[in-house]
Design a protein around this motif. Structure first.
Motif, short mmCIF file in Angstrom:
data_model
loop_
_atom_site.label_atom_id
_atom_site.label_comp_id
_atom_site.label_asym_id
_atom_site.label_seq_id
_atom_site.Cartn_x
_atom_site.Cartn_y
_atom_site.Cartn_z
N THR A 1 26.15 37.28 42.42
CA THR A 1 26.37 38.20 43.55
C THR A 1 25.27 38.04 44.58
N ARG A 2 24.02 37.96 44.10
CA ARG A 2 22.90 37.82 45.03
C ARG A 2 22.98 36.52 45.85
N ALA A 3 23.34 35.43 45.16
CA ALA A 3 23.43 34.14 45.86
C ALA A 3 24.47 34.22 46.98
N LEU A 4 25.61 34.84 46.70
CA LEU A 4 26.66 34.95 47.71
C LEU A 4 26.27 35.93 48.82
N GLN A 5 25.63 37.02 48.40
CA GLN A 5 25.26 38.06 49.36
C GLN A 5 24.14 37.58 50.29
N ALA A 6 23.11 36.98 49.70
CA ALA A 6 21.95 36.55 50.49
C ALA A 6 22.34 35.48 51.51
N THR A 7 23.37 34.71 51.21
CA THR A 7 23.78 33.64 52.12
C THR A 7 24.92 34.09 53.04
N GLY A 8 25.30 35.34 52.92
CA GLY A 8 26.33 35.87 53.80
C GLY A 8 27.73 35.39 53.48
N LEU A 9 27.94 34.87 52.28
CA LEU A 9 29.25 34.32 51.94
C LEU A 9 30.14 35.28 51.16
N LEU A 10 29.55 36.36 50.68
CA LEU A 10 30.30 37.26 49.79
C LEU A 10 31.59 37.76 50.44
N GLY A 11 31.50 38.09 51.74
CA GLY A 11 32.65 38.64 52.44
C GLY A 11 33.83 37.68 52.57
N LEU A 12 33.55 36.41 52.36
CA LEU A 12 34.59 35.38 52.48
C LEU A 12 35.58 35.44 51.33
N PHE A 13 35.13 36.00 50.21
CA PHE A 13 35.91 35.91 48.98
C PHE A 13 36.54 37.23 48.56
N ASP A 14 37.65 37.07 47.85
CA ASP A 14 38.32 38.18 47.22
C ASP A 14 37.66 38.30 45.83
N VAL A 15 36.94 39.39 45.61
CA VAL A 15 36.16 39.51 44.39
C VAL A 15 36.80 40.51 43.43
N ALA A 16 36.87 40.16 42.15
CA ALA A 16 37.40 41.08 41.14
C ALA A 16 36.32 41.36 40.09
N ASP A 17 36.46 42.50 39.40
CA ASP A 17 35.44 42.89 38.41
C ASP A 17 35.50 42.06 37.13
N GLY A 18 36.71 41.61 36.79
CA GLY A 18 36.85 40.82 35.58
C GLY A 18 38.08 39.94 35.69
N VAL A 19 38.26 39.04 34.73
CA VAL A 19 39.38 38.10 34.78
C VAL A 19 40.71 38.87 34.68
N THR A 20 40.77 39.88 33.82
CA THR A 20 41.99 40.67 33.65
C THR A 20 42.38 41.33 34.97
N GLU A 21 41.40 41.93 35.63
CA GLU A 21 41.65 42.58 36.93
C GLU A 21 42.11 41.54 37.96
N ALA A 22 41.48 40.40 37.93
CA ALA A 22 41.81 39.36 38.91
C ALA A 22 43.25 38.90 38.75
N LEU A 23 43.72 38.84 37.51
CA LEU A 23 45.07 38.34 37.24
C LEU A 23 46.13 39.41 37.49
N SER A 24 45.73 40.69 37.38
CA SER A 24 46.74 41.74 37.45
C SER A 24 46.91 42.33 38.84
N SER A 25 45.92 42.16 39.70
CA SER A 25 46.03 42.81 41.01
C SER A 25 46.86 41.96 41.98
#
Lengths: 124, 139
Positions: free
Chosen positions: A100-124
């Motif tokens: 999270t820090r690597a993505l946040q510090a480089t300003g890239l976090l907002g580019l991605f659709d982020v999920a809390d876990g694999v199950t959440e990522a697959l179900s949403s």
């Protein structure tokens, strides 16, 4: 043999990423692990390039990643571009403060659709 | 005690750690580990440790790319209280071996470190000097 001991020499692709089909086979989960730097990022890039086009939904599970350098970040951005171009979707599971820090510090976090876990990522 | 030459600010009284490796990407994880360890011992918070580790990785990876074949990568870490200063340097083959600052990697480096400076030496060597404070910089 559950684990192959990591030797100091060559890096095996299985040390970097492991793929898993999910749902009815239309989703691909890539479990990325270890240190993603200039040494391992090209391996990851090659594997993702080969596997991504076939999957409408790709989940990149980064919870096993212990270091993410700019080469690794560039692979994530390239994967996102590739998926966007084909009208598919990509979700990230960051899993740790390191990622999270690597993505946040480089300003890239907002580019991605982020999920809390694999199950959440697959179900949403 | 003359084996270790302080490379930081003269009179700063910081403690110095020098790491010298072959200029190869395979040894950068070792240098990253030294950076993390020093930052943790200097009471950097987790985000600042992570930032320093990434910045050092980026600096070393950039330099390994332009190092002359068979040369060494020299990294000096100087801890001044709550600031860690890092100087990484490699020998280069000639003036054409330059570091481009117009890359994603260089932007990442500038973002992660508090200060970054490229130092060239007439084509003989290229160095990257960076420093990082223990407390997170507001972004």
């Amino acid at each position: 043999m559950s684990e192959t001991p990591a030797d100091e020499g060559g890096v095996e692709i299985s040390d970097v990423v492991r793929f898993e089909q999910a749902g009815d086979g239309s989703s691909l989960v890539a479990h990325v692990r270890g240190e993603i730097d200039t040494l391992t990022a090209p391996l990851l890039r090659t594997e993702l390039d080969a596997r991504l086009p076939a999957a409408p939904l790709v989940v990149l599970d980064l919870s096993g990643v212990t270091f993410l350098g700019s080469a690794g970040l560039a692979v994530l951005v390239a994967a996102k571009d590739q998926v966007d171009r084909s009208g598919h979707s990509l979700k990230l599971v960051c899993g740790s403060r390191i990622v999270t820090r690597a993505l946040q510090a480089t300003g890239l976090l907002g580019l991605f659709d982020v999920a809390d876990g694999v199950t959440e990522a697959l179900s949403s | 005690m003359s084996a270790v030459e302080p490379t930081g600010t003269p009179g700063g009284g910081g403690s110095v750690v020098e790491v010298r490796t072959s200029a190869t990407a395979a040894l950068i994880p070792t240098i990253r580990a030294v950076a993390s360890d020093l930052a943790a011992r200097a009471d950097f918070d987790l985000d600042a440790i992570s930032d320093l580790r990434m910045a050092v990785d980026e600096a070393c990876a950039t330099l390994v790319d332009v190092a002359s074949p068979g040369s060494a990568l020299q990294c000096s870490f100087t801890v001044h209280g709550n600031v860690i200063e890092v100087e990484a340097r490699v020998d280069t083959a000639g003036p054409e071996s330059t570091v481009s600052t117009d890359t994603f990697g260089w932007r990442v480096l500038q973002t992660l470190a508090d200060e970054v400076e490229l130092r060239t030496d007439g084509g003989r060597s290229v160095g990257i000097l960076l420093n990082k404070r223990a407390d997170p910089t507001p972004r």
